[in-house]
Design an enzyme around this catalytic site. Structure first.
Site, PDB file in Angstrom:
ATOM      1  N   ASP A  46       0.663  -0.534   0.554  1.00 28.37           N
ATOM      2  CA  ASP A  46       0.059  -0.027   0.260  1.00 28.37           C
ATOM      3  C   ASP A  46       0.797   1.281   0.337  1.00 28.37           C
ATOM      4  OD1 ASP A  46      -2.273   1.501   0.354  1.00 28.37           O
ATOM      5  OD2 ASP A  46      -1.562   1.773   2.227  1.00 28.37           O
ATOM      6  N   ASP A  73      -6.905  -1.079   5.159  1.00 23.46           N
ATOM      7  CA  ASP A  73      -6.354  -2.407   4.096  1.00 23.46           C
ATOM      8  C   ASP A  73      -6.571  -3.996   5.305  1.00 23.46           C
ATOM      9  OD1 ASP A  73      -4.334  -0.393   2.364  1.00 23.46           O
ATOM     10  OD2 ASP A  73      -2.924  -0.566   4.239  1.00 23.46           O
TER      11      ASP A  73
END
Length: 690
Positions: free
Chosen positions: A378, A582
């Protein structure tokens, strides 16, 4: 089927006679001995040492006087009986108890093989000693029975000592929490046991004291040494509103904080629970060993009986010879090494990970990490710091950088916008005294207007500059385009009707981000970046980090689908994220790696949790997993090789060549194989990230 955390044997949960709940988790055991070892390891270790000394004190004379027949008054065999019997039924009682427990569970375990083998030797020898007319052969095996028990106990002792060393990481963590806490109740400060602290209590910690539980600072200012939890060597500044972690050390000033997590909910307790669960978890690679072990004991009995009958009936070697073969097969085949091959390596590997601030939830994740070929990062909060900071200041020739920063920061002095905060922060870093803005006017989505020391300022986007019809020079426009191409957010600063400068703000890379990506690529892994940012920003960050492939403009809810798509391509994927937005992607990936802070969501969704906010730990976790899986494979190879190679020898296939395995040697070899496996696993303690 559950697994005995001590010996590694399968236990049927529905039929288990022995079970215990520890810190909210139920454990199942194949015998009372294993349960005692797990619940009271120090007491059991002390008892084991006494039994080893006892069995050796009687077992060694039994061996000596089997060959040197000098004892007076009684026949030599009676003396040997007197030496060996206490060893058989006092030191060896644990194996009888284990066999009875196994029978109650309708199973066979390692104790069954040891008890059957040594009892056969002792019983036959006793019959020869006291009923010589029935058994005319005077050869006895008292020394075999006594020394096998002694050697197996020595092996068990060395194994327990080694396992104790492997569990040091957990014990060290448990010892970190202070026993007392200083609490303010009804305006009075009092010391109470840390177990009595409740959520909402206000606590006081003086310099040099450990913080008892997790909480939020409500008063005071200090620095806290958090390296025992996070691994971060530099003390962290704490002020009102900051979180503190239980078991960390208060260094400088006094802190007053409100307890938010106590008991099993504290960060330390969660870490201990994770490591403990990981150390008894099964890796997929262990399934082969589990399947083999479940059929192994009955198969060994069949081989032992068949060998006995073959030599007695077909080979015509006599009862004594056949009995020795029977005992040797049972003893040599004890699958101790097979049962501990995987758990010991996992125990050491996960313990070593905990020492380095890497929490691996179990063998499953160790093995999957070993197989990874794709790492997805990410962007925001993982590769980058997750908060904007000033990267560039470009000015006209008649405007100094500090002067432009002074004007811009004064305008943004009371702003709560991330870009405004970044500009003010840069001014503070440069120790620039700011003015109070007047006639302040916010233009939603575009910028602000204000006056600073009588100068009329317009500050914001390029569109705002055009709307206000302020002049932008070609040089500044070129600089702006270059900064835009780098994915940065620009704030134009106009004084009067002319743009005097540009302040570029961007989310900056974390330390070690570039190095971590480079190291992962050198290890043969494909590195991909996943972000919700626009393609231009994504491209700029990808270029800086050396990442070739990136997926941009991906909404949080779509991240898991992107991971699934990569998996459809045949990739084994690790997702590295901050464990908050996430979470779905972390759960979807083959291995979720939650980085930075160990949040509750991260603990739930990440197979691996990196406590430190350091991307190099991603590299370290993969290196550690490869080393651990390598040790597991080595252990399983030697355990299988040992059984496959020595059972036929114990059964007498080399007897025609004059090569026989005496039962004593079988006992020594069986004990040494377990010690070898544990010692090989302990070599992981020397692991150093490279």
């Amino acid at each position: 089927m559950a697994k005995d955390p001590v010996c590694g044997m399968y236990v049927d949960e529905a039929k288990a006679q022995f079970k215990a709940e520890v810190r909210g988790r139920m454990y199942y055991f194949c015998s009372e001995s294993c349960m005692r070892t797990f619940l009271k390891p120090e007491a059991e270790l002390r008892n084991l040492k006494h039994m080893v000394a006892f069995s050796l004190a009687l077992g060694i004379p039994t061996l000596i006087f089997s060959f040197v027949k000098i004892l007076p008054l009684l026949s030599n065999n009676v003396w040997l009986f007197l030496f060996a019997t206490p060893v058989q039924f006092i030191a060896g009682w644990r194996y009888y108890k284990g066999t009875l427990d196994a029978i109650k569970n309708r199973a066979a375990n390692m104790d069954t093989l040891i008890a059957t083998g040594t009892t056969s030797a002792w019983l036959y020898s006793t019959m020869v000693t006291f009923f010589p007319s029935v058994f005319p052969n005077s050869e006895v095996y008292f020394d075999t029975a006594a020394l096998i028990i002694a050697l197996v106990l020595v092996g068990k002792l060395l194994e327990d000592i080694a396992k104790g060393k492997a569990s040091e990481a957990v014990r060290k963590l448990m010892e970190l929490q202070p026993s007392l806490a200083r609490v303010i109740r009804n305006g009075v400060e009092e010391e109470i046991p840390v177990e009595q602290v409740q959520v909402g209590d206000t606590l006081v910690v003086k310099p040099g004291e450990k913080i008892p539980v997790d909480g939020i600072v409500v008063g005071g200012h200090s620095t806290v040494d958090e390296k025992m939890i996070t691994g971060e060597s530099i003390p962290v500044e704490k002020k009102v509103g900051d979180e503190v972690i239980g078991a960390t050390m208060n260094k400088a000033g006094m802190l007053k904080f409100k307890a938010t997590k106590v008991g099993a909910d504290t960060t330390l307790s969660q870490i201990i629970k994770l490591v403990e669960e990981a150390q008894i978890a099964r890796a997929p690679i262990q399934r082969l060993a589990d399947v083999v072990s479940s059929y192994f004991v009955p198969a060994v009995f069949a081989v032992a009986v068949a060998s006995f009958l073959a030599w007695y009936l077909i080979g015509e070697k006599g009862f004594t010879f056949a009995l020795a073969i029977f005992i040797s097969v049972l003893i040599i085949a004890c699958p101790c090494a097979l049962g501990i091959a995987t758990p010991t390596a996992i125990m050491v590997g996960t313990g070593k990970g905990a020492e380095n601030g890497i929490l691996i939830k179990g063998g499953e994740y160790l093995e999957k990490t070993h197989k990874l070929n794709t790492i997805v990062f990410d962007k925001t909060g993982t590769l980058t710091k997750g908060e904007p900071s000033v990267t560039d200041i470009v000015t006209e020739e008649d405007m100094r950088e500090d002067e432009l920063l002074y004007l811009a920061a004064s305008v943004e002095k009371h702003s709560e916008h991330p870009i405004g905060l970044a500009i003010v922060e840069r001014a503070k870093e440069k120790k620039i005294e700011l003015a109070e803005p007047t006639e302040f006017e916010a233009i939603a989505g575009h910028g602000v207007k204000a006056k600073v020391e009588g100068k009329k300022l317009v500050m914001g986007t390029l569109k705002l500059m055009k709307d206000e019809r302020v002049f932008l020079s070609e040089e500044l426009e070129k600089s702006a385009n270059m900064l835009f191409d780098e994915g940065k957010t620009l704030s134009f600063v106009a004084v009067g009707k002319k743009v005097k400068g540009i302040i570029a703000v961007a989310d900056t890379l974390k330390p070690n981000a570039v190095e971590a990506v480079k190291r992962l690529q050198k290890m043969g892994l494909e590195v991909i970046m996943l972000t919700g940012d626009n393609k231009r920003t994504a491209a700029a960050i990808a270029k800086k980090t050396g990442i070739d492939r990136y997926l941009a403009e991906v909404l949080p809810q779509d991240k898991a689908n992107e991971i699934k798509e990569l998996q459809r391509e045949g990739k084994i994927v690790a997702m590295v994220g901050d464990g908050i937005n996430d979470a779905p992607a972390l759960a979807q990936s083959d291995v979720g790696i939650a980085i930075g802070g160990g949040t509750d969501v991260a603990l739930e969704t990440g197979g691996i949790v990196l406590i430190k906010d350091d991307l190099m730990d991603v590299v370290t976790s993969i290196q550690l997993s490869k080393k651990t899986v390598s040790k597991i494979k080595q252990n399983l190879f030697w355990a299988f090789f040992y059984n496959v190679a020595f059972i036929p020898i114990a059964a007498g296939v080399l007897a025609p060549l004059g090569i026989l395995m005496h039962p004593i040697y079988a006992g020594a070899a069986m004990a040494s194989s377990s010690v070898t496996v544990v010692t090989n696993s302990l070599l992981l303690r020397r692991f150093v990230p490279s």
